[in-house]
Design a protein around this motif. Structure first.
Motif, PDB file in Angstrom:
ATOM      1  N   UNK A  19       0.745  -1.257  -0.099  1.00  0.00           N
ATOM      2  CA  UNK A  19      -0.056   0.062   0.069  1.00  0.00           C
ATOM      3  C   UNK A  19       1.044   1.133   0.095  1.00  0.00           C
ATOM      4  N   UNK A  20       1.874   1.163   0.859  1.00  0.00           N
ATOM      5  CA  UNK A  20       2.807   2.367   0.920  1.00  0.00           C
ATOM      6  C   UNK A  20       3.524   2.242  -0.539  1.00  0.00           C
TER       7      UNK A  20
ATOM      8  N   UNK B 115     -19.819   6.952   1.567  1.00  0.00           N
ATOM      9  CA  UNK B 115     -20.276   5.913   1.124  1.00  0.00           C
ATOM     10  C   UNK B 115     -19.415   5.494  -0.026  1.00  0.00           C
ATOM     11  N   UNK B 116     -19.110   6.194  -0.941  1.00  0.00           N
ATOM     12  CA  UNK B 116     -18.400   5.869  -2.022  1.00  0.00           C
ATOM     13  C   UNK B 116     -17.023   5.472  -1.714  1.00  0.00           C
ATOM     14  N   UNK B 117     -16.166   6.140  -0.803  1.00  0.00           N
ATOM     15  CA  UNK B 117     -14.911   5.750  -0.229  1.00  0.00           C
ATOM     16  C   UNK B 117     -15.082   4.320   0.497  1.00  0.00           C
ATOM     17  N   UNK B 118     -16.237   4.031   1.264  1.00  0.00           N
ATOM     18  CA  UNK B 118     -16.319   2.842   1.904  1.00  0.00           C
ATOM     19  C   UNK B 118     -16.377   1.594   0.666  1.00  0.00           C
ATOM     20  N   UNK B 119     -17.029   2.059  -0.223  1.00  0.00           N
ATOM     21  CA  UNK B 119     -17.189   1.067  -1.305  1.00  0.00           C
ATOM     22  C   UNK B 119     -15.733   0.636  -1.792  1.00  0.00           C
ATOM     23  N   UNK B 120     -15.195   1.895  -2.232  1.00  0.00           N
ATOM     24  CA  UNK B 120     -13.767   1.567  -2.691  1.00  0.00           C
ATOM     25  C   UNK B 120     -12.741   0.778  -1.732  1.00  0.00           C
ATOM     26  N   UNK B 126      -8.467  -6.604  -2.579  1.00  0.00           N
ATOM     27  CA  UNK B 126      -8.204  -7.441  -3.922  1.00  0.00           C
ATOM     28  C   UNK B 126      -7.687  -6.827  -5.002  1.00  0.00           C
ATOM     29  N   UNK B 127      -7.836  -5.700  -5.101  1.00  0.00           N
ATOM     30  CA  UNK B 127      -7.225  -4.803  -6.224  1.00  0.00           C
ATOM     31  C   UNK B 127      -5.791  -4.732  -5.849  1.00  0.00           C
ATOM     32  N   UNK B 128      -5.370  -4.631  -4.732  1.00  0.00           N
ATOM     33  CA  UNK B 128      -3.728  -4.605  -4.683  1.00  0.00           C
ATOM     34  C   UNK B 128      -2.996  -5.850  -4.707  1.00  0.00           C
ATOM     35  N   UNK B 129      -3.756  -6.647  -4.936  1.00  0.00           N
ATOM     36  CA  UNK B 129      -3.084  -8.167  -4.910  1.00  0.00           C
ATOM     37  C   UNK B 129      -2.196  -8.223  -6.294  1.00  0.00           C
ATOM     38  N   UNK B 130      -2.953  -7.489  -7.350  1.00  0.00           N
ATOM     39  CA  UNK B 130      -1.882  -7.422  -8.659  1.00  0.00           C
ATOM     40  C   UNK B 130      -0.572  -6.927  -8.411  1.00  0.00           C
ATOM     41  N   UNK B 131      -0.218  -6.443  -7.308  1.00  0.00           N
ATOM     42  CA  UNK B 131       0.977  -5.853  -7.172  1.00  0.00           C
ATOM     43  C   UNK B 131       2.058  -6.875  -6.414  1.00  0.00           C
ATOM     44  N   UNK B 132       1.576  -8.068  -6.110  1.00  0.00           N
ATOM     45  CA  UNK B 132       2.160  -8.823  -5.288  1.00  0.00           C
ATOM     46  C   UNK B 132       3.240  -9.820  -6.012  1.00  0.00           C
ATOM     47  N   UNK B 133       3.577  -9.055  -7.377  1.00  0.00           N
ATOM     48  CA  UNK B 133       4.575  -9.961  -7.917  1.00  0.00           C
ATOM     49  C   UNK B 133       5.899  -9.841  -7.258  1.00  0.00           C
ATOM     50  N   UNK B 134       6.258  -8.703  -6.316  1.00  0.00           N
ATOM     51  CA  UNK B 134       7.365  -8.854  -5.480  1.00  0.00           C
ATOM     52  C   UNK B 134       7.080  -9.139  -4.205  1.00  0.00           C
ATOM     53  N   UNK B 135       7.848  -9.657  -3.592  1.00  0.00           N
ATOM     54  CA  UNK B 135       7.721 -10.314  -2.031  1.00  0.00           C
ATOM     55  C   UNK B 135       7.404  -8.902  -1.340  1.00  0.00           C
TER      56      UNK B 135
END
Lengths: 157, 157
Positions: A19-20, B115-120, B126-135
DNA sequence: TTTATTTCTATGTATATACATATATACAAA
DNA sequence: TTTGTATATATGTATATACATAGAAATAAA
């Protein structure tokens, strides 16, 4: 004298390093953009204009089509056309209809454009020194990690 | 399956790791911007609008002045004023003249904005997982190096 | 109190991006 | 050849940035 991102943007600690990292990359990119834009401004160029001009020099004395420019631009240009406009207005490049394909245009850097780039080159090493706060080894490591970070997602371009 | 920047932008090798780093940071920043903008677009927000909205939530239920928003924005906003405009038009925020200082304005996030921010938020992990290509460790190292890279130059902001 | 200065925000201009669409030309299919 | 489709570029719109400036209100100086 490192300044942690959390301090700079006055935010609570991030939930995880990813996230950071997302924010850090956006932030550092914007920061670099600002610095380099400021530098180029003293030469009367915007960053995209500078990038296109370098692409044109790379092909000189051959012409570039707009499509070739788009293909080589760092930041995907939905409007290479308008950036070339600006260069033509400043007489840093010339644009003519392509003889072989009348849909396409031939864009070529002018003498004035080549001279301007040569002038910027001359000051490049000196300008770059401001980034030597990290060692060469660290810069290499940073490059490696950034490449790896984008690696699995490069198809997003 | 890492893709080196030299390949992606079809350019000759850089003269030194710093030169590549400058381009790499600009490039990766633009890449991240594109990905995150695309994500937020599905919520009807631009990236700057999202950032401002989060700042407003951070102060809720207290109001923010434009100056406070500028102070906390990641990308230095010479026009926080116009971004707030857009949020007000979408009824995600309200703006009123400040009682205590009639030059200033009080900007507050609305229920709709919260409400919109809560939805995001709900979809964030889930969205962040695409960046887990590095440890995680590599992400931490990357953060550390980026912080260090900016360190000596943070006064440029 | 009057004047000068600073602060807060808004706005105008130039430049840029993403996206959608228009126009001309090239090329392929019928 | 005529028609249809793909390609190359340009342009319109919405949004954003940097920079400069304007206007109102607050504050300091005289």
């Amino acid at each position: 004298m490192t300044v942690r991102l959390e301090d700079e943007i006055k935010q609570k600690a991030f939930r995880n390093p990813y996230q950071k990292l997302i924010v850090n990359i956006l932030y550092t990119g914007g920061w670099m953009n600002l610095i380099q834009s400021g530098h180029l401004k003293s030469f009367g160029l915007s960053l995209p204009q500078y990038n296109v001009l370098r692409i044109l020099r790379g092909q000189y004395p051959n012409p570039c089509s707009i499509n070739l420019i788009i293909d080589r631009m760092l930041d995907k240009a939905s409007n290479a056309s308008r950036i070339v406009d600006k260069l033509v207005i400043k007489k840093l490049a010339e644009r003519n209809t392509c003889e072989k394909d009348r849909r396409a245009v031939d864009v070529v850097i002018t003498k004035k454009g080549l001279d301007l780039l040569a002038d910027i080159d001359k000051r490049q090493d000196n300008w770059e020194e401001q980034f030597h706060g990290i060692t060469g080894k660290q810069a290499e490591k940073l490059n490696e990690l950034l490449d790896k970070f984008r690696g699995n997602d490069f198809y997003n371009f």
